[in-house]
Enzyme design. Sequence first.
Site, short mmCIF file in Angstrom:
data_model
loop_
_atom_site.label_atom_id
_atom_site.label_comp_id
_atom_site.label_asym_id
_atom_site.label_seq_id
_atom_site.Cartn_x
_atom_site.Cartn_y
_atom_site.Cartn_z
N ARG B 15 3.81 4.42 6.49
CA ARG B 15 3.03 3.05 6.82
C ARG B 15 1.95 2.68 5.85
O ARG B 15 2.03 2.02 4.89
CB ARG B 15 2.45 3.19 8.53
CG ARG B 15 1.92 1.98 8.95
CD ARG B 15 0.50 1.27 8.42
NE ARG B 15 -0.28 2.25 8.80
CZ ARG B 15 -1.63 1.89 8.22
NH1 ARG B 15 -1.86 0.75 7.46
NH2 ARG B 15 -2.60 2.78 8.32
N ASP B 16 0.89 3.58 6.02
CA ASP B 16 -0.44 3.46 5.01
C ASP B 16 0.27 3.43 3.58
O ASP B 16 -0.26 2.60 2.70
CB ASP B 16 -1.20 4.32 5.16
CG ASP B 16 -2.81 3.88 4.57
OD1 ASP B 16 -2.74 2.50 4.18
OD2 ASP B 16 -3.59 4.61 4.52
N HIS B 207 -9.52 10.81 6.57
CA HIS B 207 -8.39 10.09 5.86
C HIS B 207 -8.87 9.78 4.45
O HIS B 207 -9.85 8.82 4.58
CB HIS B 207 -8.05 8.79 6.73
CG HIS B 207 -7.05 8.06 6.08
ND1 HIS B 207 -6.06 7.96 6.86
CD2 HIS B 207 -7.09 7.22 5.10
CE1 HIS B 207 -5.22 6.95 5.96
NE2 HIS B 207 -5.89 6.56 5.00
N HIS B 209 -8.85 8.79 0.46
CA HIS B 209 -8.28 8.25 -0.86
C HIS B 209 -8.63 8.94 -2.06
O HIS B 209 -9.91 9.20 -2.08
CB HIS B 209 -8.45 6.77 -0.77
CG HIS B 209 -7.50 5.98 0.24
ND1 HIS B 209 -7.13 4.63 0.21
CD2 HIS B 209 -6.99 6.61 1.28
CE1 HIS B 209 -6.42 4.34 0.82
NE2 HIS B 209 -6.23 5.33 1.80
N CYS B 240 -2.18 3.97 -6.79
CA CYS B 240 -2.02 2.38 -7.63
C CYS B 240 -0.76 2.50 -8.62
O CYS B 240 -0.64 3.62 -9.33
CB CYS B 240 -3.19 2.54 -8.70
SG CYS B 240 -3.16 1.35 -9.91
N ASN B 249 -3.80 7.19 -0.96
CA ASN B 249 -3.76 8.09 -0.10
C ASN B 249 -3.65 9.37 -1.06
O ASN B 249 -2.95 9.71 -1.84
CB ASN B 249 -2.63 7.96 0.73
CG ASN B 249 -2.86 6.94 1.86
OD1 ASN B 249 -3.92 7.08 2.53
ND2 ASN B 249 -2.19 5.79 1.78
#
Lengths: 303, 303
Positions: B15-16, B207, B209, B240, B249
Amino acid sequence: MEQANFVRIFEVGPRDGLQNEKNPLTPQLKAELVNRLAAAGLRHIESGSFVSPKWVPQMANSDEVFQLIERRGGTIYSALTPNLKGYQLARAAQADEVAVFAAASETFSQKNINCSIEESLDRFRPLMEAAQQDGIPVRGYISCVLGCPYEGAVDPSRVAELAASLIAMGCYEVSLGDTIGVGTPNKAARLIQAVSGLVDTKRLAVHFHDTYGQAIANIYACLEEGVRCVDSSVAGLGGCPYAPGAGGNVATEDVVYLLQGCGYETGVDLNLLSECGHWISLQLNRPTGSKVATALNGQCARQ
Amino acid sequence: MEQANFVRIFEVGPRDGLQNEKNPLTPQLKAELVNRLAAAGLRHIESGSFVSPKWVPQMANSDEVFQLIERRGGTIYSALTPNLKGYQLARAAQADEVAVFAAASETFSQKNINCSIEESLDRFRPLMEAAQQDGIPVRGYISCVLGCPYEGAVDPSRVAELAASLIAMGCYEVSLGDTIGVGTPNKAARLIQAVSGLVDTKRLAVHFHDTYGQAIANIYACLEEGVRCVDSSVAGLGGCPYAPGAGGNVATEDVVYLLQGCGYETGVDLNLLSECGHWISLQLNRPTGSKVATALNGQCARQ
């Protein structure tokens, strides 16, 4: 500069970094790298190595590099030296400081420098004597402190004893290197605790490779244990050419970001350092290994 | 599985991760990714999102993905749901669990979901009621917990109050997201300390990044504060595209390596997970964002 919250960064890009890069650089470009690093505020720069060109062709022109460097007051330009002969060459090149290297693993010592750990210490003794007479500081490196490619796990007490031997021989500081990057922060902290039992934590530096992405976490854990000197390589020079950002020395930019975020002083200008990292990556025709440099460059602003 | 040294990994790659990848995938490939993650031992997999396709076209076929997943006993397949309508679609797709998302920054809330933080909570209430009647667990996300692209630093006490509100509304867990990856471990630890004052640490997930390369260090600092649930994305999906491994993530493989090295149980098979990461990276025609996967793949054995 030596206040409690100051962390000294020992830049190894021009030596440990370039030594592991496929594309060779001219002495002029190597010297420009050193000059740009000094301009960014780095005060300890390992600028070359005086080992046999037979073993490390990338460092064959270190004497030229030292000649071409524009010396900046307050900046220490050091050289890696395996023995007395290497030391004499480094002295002739006017290195401010030299470094010797041993391994915490017998097998790695044999395979890397063709002698036992004890024999490597014997090789250093005449070098140490000469350096003491000349008033040249000597740094000690220990490789494989958290794991050996041949022996696996390494006992922290062995690392502690070897570090104590190097200090006893006259090294002003010992840099503990996770050569294959297998360490995790809990193990890094336990290592510092073990070594600090025999050596003042002020005399310890840490040298992490980011092979498994743990380097910044390991450095944080060591800072929590009182370590105040960190080795790193601008743009992560020395990283694996097949996987940008992977494999080699932790990127100085990412270390500076960690230190600044944690409230430590470094004396380094992160923007100038990041520009230097982009410049050298361009010269080597490889992407930067620094996530901070990538983010500051704006490519991933949306992230 | 819930022993003291067990850390639950909440896999958000499908998903993310995919939501932030340029190349679109078919529902069949998305379902295969979910199946491979479950086979690697992941027990919480965010498998899709039921937001308007107008906003997130990459997730438009989430209902098909849920239909195609081979359900595995003991594995929870969750979906992101912005409101009651999204919840009803997720229910129709037989999602085991849903998640709502709020921001710790007013400006980010307005720009990201076009309403104030308070208004976003109001949107969730009918969803929470329906979920409670259906016995469906609801997870809460808070973005920008360590910094906002518009407001800069974020006060941990604001994050703590919002987390407490989400728990009070019925969320079983709140995931604290450093959306722009600006955090460092000292700040991450202070955040957990602040939020734990209002919410049981057992109900907190983190969570991170890896925009600035700090994610693994931040996770370690949160583990030290007692957090036992970590969000991550296989192969660092969502990173990226211009800089492999940067930006998005944190990679699940690198998190598992950290956890195993620190002596935590995860139930994940790192080799199967790494193979899954290589497979999906191939489908997306991008390098893996995981340093562990790169190292295990042997490309950088010499490092």
